[in-house]
Design a protein around this motif. Structure first.
Motif, PDB file in Angstrom:
ATOM      1  N   ARG A   2       0.832  -1.194   0.000  1.00 46.36           N
ATOM      2  CA  ARG A   2       0.000   0.000   0.000  1.00 46.36           C
ATOM      3  C   ARG A   2       0.876   1.258   0.000  1.00 46.36           C
ATOM      4  O   ARG A   2       0.567   2.235  -0.688  1.00 46.36           O
ATOM      5  N   THR A   3       1.960   1.215   0.766  1.00 44.15           N
ATOM      6  CA  THR A   3       2.875   2.352   0.780  1.00 44.15           C
ATOM      7  C   THR A   3       3.566   2.516  -0.558  1.00 44.15           C
ATOM      8  O   THR A   3       3.788   3.629  -1.029  1.00 44.15           O
ATOM      9  N   ALA A   4       3.891   1.388  -1.183  1.00 45.02           N
ATOM     10  CA  ALA A   4       4.555   1.443  -2.483  1.00 45.02           C
ATOM     11  C   ALA A   4       3.646   2.057  -3.537  1.00 45.02           C
ATOM     12  O   ALA A   4       4.069   2.893  -4.345  1.00 45.02           O
ATOM     13  N   PRO A  45       3.685   0.998 -14.961  1.00 43.85           N
ATOM     14  CA  PRO A  45       3.875   1.553 -13.613  1.00 43.85           C
ATOM     15  C   PRO A  45       3.660   0.521 -12.516  1.00 43.85           C
ATOM     16  O   PRO A  45       4.315   0.592 -11.463  1.00 43.85           O
ATOM     17  N   LEU A  46       2.759  -0.459 -12.743  1.00 41.90           N
ATOM     18  CA  LEU A  46       2.555  -1.489 -11.727  1.00 41.90           C
ATOM     19  C   LEU A  46       3.789  -2.353 -11.566  1.00 41.90           C
ATOM     20  O   LEU A  46       4.181  -2.715 -10.449  1.00 41.90           O
ATOM     21  N   VAL A  47       4.429  -2.690 -12.665  1.00 39.04           N
ATOM     22  CA  VAL A  47       5.656  -3.483 -12.602  1.00 39.04           C
ATOM     23  C   VAL A  47       6.756  -2.697 -11.897  1.00 39.04           C
ATOM     24  O   VAL A  47       7.517  -3.240 -11.085  1.00 39.04           O
ATOM     25  N   CYS A  48       6.834  -1.400 -12.186  1.00 37.26           N
ATOM     26  CA  CYS A  48       7.852  -0.576 -11.527  1.00 37.26           C
ATOM     27  C   CYS A  48       7.632  -0.524 -10.022  1.00 37.26           C
ATOM     28  O   CYS A  48       8.590  -0.556  -9.237  1.00 37.26           O
ATOM     29  N   VAL A  49       6.358  -0.466  -9.581  1.00 46.70           N
ATOM     30  CA  VAL A  49       6.071  -0.447  -8.152  1.00 46.70           C
ATOM     31  C   VAL A  49       6.504  -1.747  -7.497  1.00 46.70           C
ATOM     32  O   VAL A  49       7.133  -1.754  -6.421  1.00 46.70           O
ATOM     33  N   VAL A  50       6.198  -2.881  -8.123  1.00 51.20           N
ATOM     34  CA  VAL A  50       6.547  -4.177  -7.533  1.00 51.20           C
ATOM     35  C   VAL A  50       8.063  -4.349  -7.479  1.00 51.20           C
ATOM     36  O   VAL A  50       8.622  -4.784  -6.463  1.00 51.20           O
ATOM     37  N   VAL A  51       8.740  -4.000  -8.558  1.00 51.58           N
ATOM     38  CA  VAL A  51      10.198  -4.164  -8.589  1.00 51.58           C
ATOM     39  C   VAL A  51      10.865  -3.270  -7.551  1.00 51.58           C
ATOM     40  O   VAL A  51      11.778  -3.694  -6.831  1.00 51.58           O
ATOM     41  N   LEU A  52      10.407  -2.013  -7.465  1.00 49.72           N
ATOM     42  CA  LEU A  52      11.022  -1.095  -6.510  1.00 49.72           C
ATOM     43  C   LEU A  52      10.735  -1.524  -5.079  1.00 49.72           C
ATOM     44  O   LEU A  52      11.582  -1.370  -4.189  1.00 49.72           O
ATOM     45  N   HIS A  53       9.544  -2.080  -4.847  1.00 45.95           N
ATOM     46  CA  HIS A  53       9.213  -2.521  -3.498  1.00 45.95           C
ATOM     47  C   HIS A  53      10.052  -3.720  -3.071  1.00 45.95           C
ATOM     48  O   HIS A  53      10.439  -3.835  -1.900  1.00 45.95           O
TER      49      HIS A  53
END
Length: 462
Positions: A2-4, A45-53
């Motif tokens: 959620r924070t990501a 953008p969803l993939v970027c969020v998961v990878v960065l998290h």
């Protein structure tokens, strides 16, 4: 997660919106190619969020202040160091250090790829016109993906404190009028006569050094006797600072209260360098250092700068004056009681920095004169400079009234002081104080020179 997802940037949210709109349009218009474009825009953008998290950067941050205690209106350098303690290189890192607004804007830095076991150092400067203790940190690390779709902020827990002390000015050397203790050759001769170790034998106690055994006294008394170590007593001084809110008008770096605080700091450092055991007393009755702090113990290098206990006392006094604020006291009664019950008694020197005093408080300060061997009062009254400047301006040049300014040429015993400070200065002088009016715009060095040269000493009850 959620924070990501909450860390999506404007670009990432725009891609999501564009992908959703493209998917709706593809469904309505029946265009499968547009649906593929919409899915690509929404998934990126969803993939970027998961990878960065899921990316785990193992970095260590540290901060160093040089110096960590700085006078007002001066700069301090802050050095930040980031160490990559993992086996993988980092991506793009953005650093932000939390800084109070009085020290300036928040510094931000962008660091490129940091190799494994590598480090990066950046620095910035802070400056404050106000004294106080200001926290620096914690250091914030902002992580972002290569496409700029998401940003996550990670904070370190460590923070440091910058202490901004009052500005001080070196005071001219000299001997205060009527006070011989602590200055000149007389004190050096007294120390030479007293010596570092007077032979005063006493009975042996458990734990005494056997090298201190005085065999002649032991043979005379028939029991083990040791030499008592007696150190020469340091001259003492109490610096009284009036912090009552009603005693000062205005606020800010150039206010009368800040002038009094700066004067108290300059006086404390000057007397510590001269070998005094200095204590700071406020109208609340607080005494710094306390009676059990051991500040009266001899210090290394007396009269030649800070050393040992004197250095620690100077730092303690500056730290205390850095955070001193206005008090809600209406009277100086508590300060009088603390002075009366302190160990200084009539052996010491009393230097007071006072605000505006009414008749009752003036009488109370006059009674404080009995508790010290010598008393000097600096009365912070800003209207003195403003009024004399206004008179000179209206008359188109210097006049007799301008001579009443404490630091103006011609100031001396023949100038009436009642017009300067109402009835405060004359009453204090009649009680035996060496009272000098001052305030913002009046150099403390000038007032101190007057207190040591005797230019205003005539008729002060000496």
């Amino acid at each position: 997660m959620r924070t990501a997802f909450g860390g999506l940037t404007t670009r990432g949210r725009s891609f999501l919106a564009a992908g959703g709109a493209a998917a709706v349009c593809a469904y309505v218009l029946g265009q499968p190619d547009l649906l593929r474009v919409g899915l690509l825009l929404a998934v990126l953008p969803l993939v970027c969020v998961v990878v960065l998290h899921r990316t785990r950067h193992r970095v260590a941050g540290s901060r160093q202040l040089s110096p960590d205690r700085v006078p007002a209106h001066s700069e301090s350098r802050v050095c930040l160091r980031i160490d990559n303690v993992s086996r993988l290189p980092t991506g793009l890192l953005m650093l932000q250090d939390r800084v109070p607004y009085v020290l300036g804007p928040r510094p931000r830095f962008v660091l490129d790829r940091v190799e494994p076991a590598g480090a990066r150092e950046v620095s910035y400067r802070v400056r404050s016109d106000l004294r106080g203790r200001f926290p620096l940190g914690p250091l914030q690390l902002r992580l972002t993906d290569p496409f700029g779709m998401c940003e996550l902020t990670r904070s370190f827990s460590q923070y440091d404190t910058l202490t901004v002390v009052p500005r001080t000015e070196p005071l001219p050397p000299g001997r205060l009028i009527g006070h011989n203790e602590g200055f000149g050759d007389g004190r050096q001769r007294a120390l030479a006569l007293a010596g570092d170790d007077d032979v005063v034998p006493r009975g042996y106690r458990h734990g005494d050094d056997l090298r201190r055994v005085h065999w002649r006294s032991t043979a005379r008394h028939g029991e083990l006797m040791v030499r008592r170590e007696e150190q020469p007593q340091r001259p003492r001084c109490t610096v009284l600072l009036d912090t009552r809110r009603d005693a000062y008008a205005g606020s800010g770096p150039d206010s009368p209260f800040e002038w009094a605080v700066s004067g108290a700091a300059s006086t404390c450092l000057h007397l510590l360098e001269r070998g005094y055991a200095v204590r700071l007393l406020t109208d609340t009755g607080a005494l710094t250092p306390g009676p059990d702090s051991g500040a009266d113990a001899p210090a290394d290098g007396l009269g030649g700068g800070f050393g040992g206990v004197a250095s620690a006392t100077g730092g303690l006094l500056l730290d205390t004056l850095a955070v001193v604020e206005h008090s809600t006291e209406e009277s100086l009664e508590r300060a009088y009681e603390a002075l009366r019950t302190s160990t200084n008694g009539r052996e010491g020197l009393l230097i007071a920095f006072l605000g505006e005093l009414d008749e009752e408080q003036t009488s109370l300060v006059a009674r404080m004169r009995r508790q010290a061997g010598r008393a000097v009062a600096f009365c912070a009254q800003p209207e003195l400079v403003q009024d004399t400047d206004a008179v000179a301006y209206e008359q188109g040049g210097p006049s007799e009234q301008t001579a009443t300014r404490p630091d103006a040429p011609g100031t001396g015993p023949d100038v009436p002081a009642a017009g300067l400070a109402g009835g405060t200065v004359p009453v204090l002088r009649e009680a035996g104080w060496l009272a000098l009016p001052g305030g913002p715009g009046v150099a403390l060095t000038t007032l101190w020179q007057e207190s040591t040269t005797g230019s205003t000493a005539k008729g002060l009850g000496q």
